[in-house]
Design a protein around this motif. Sequence first.
Motif: not given
Length: 200
Positions: A56, A58, A112, A115
């Motif tokens: 994801h 991040h 998210t 993901s």
Amino acid sequence: MLVRQIPVGPMANFVYVLVDEESRESMVIDSGWEKDPVLNAVHELRADVKYAVATHEHFDHTATLRELAGALGAKLVAHQASPIASDLRVGDNDELSLGRKKVKVLHTPGHTEDSVCLFDGKNVFTGDALFVGTIGRFVRADAEAMYRSLYEVLMRLPEGTLVYPGHDYGEVKFRTLGEEKAANPFLKAGDARAFTSLFS
Ligand SMILES: [Fe+2]
């Protein structure tokens, strides 16, 4: 498949190298803060890395992913909803080949929108969707989407599947899905309402 779990950075992230022993074709899953421990593992495993996959968007999972993909001559792979600039955009149930083996992309939004989990038939790499003993709650997470991803996707995998999380937050570093279902309060909640009340 051979799995190497690599702890990196100040947020207890796990990066993975997944290797098909026969062909040595491999993928790296996330890259986190540091690329050198990953490059060292790749070298040691004689891994021929085809894909560098983001679970994801991040930062703690992707900070060095572009650099790593470049150093390895690998394609950066991310879900089609991801804001990350990727070489290959994937969707639910797409498959990535390593030698004669396949790794399936499972779209598991919630933590998210972008993901994904990666499932090779025996191991599942869950990013921040599922940890040992807990899940990836996050201020902008969508609890209902998370419920569906866990109960309708991940929990339907075979019970003996090994769950490899994106962070070292549990009492062990990985365990089976069956053990996770028996011990993780979020997987024991049962219905969406009970799940959502735990989530908030
Ligand atoms: Fe995250």
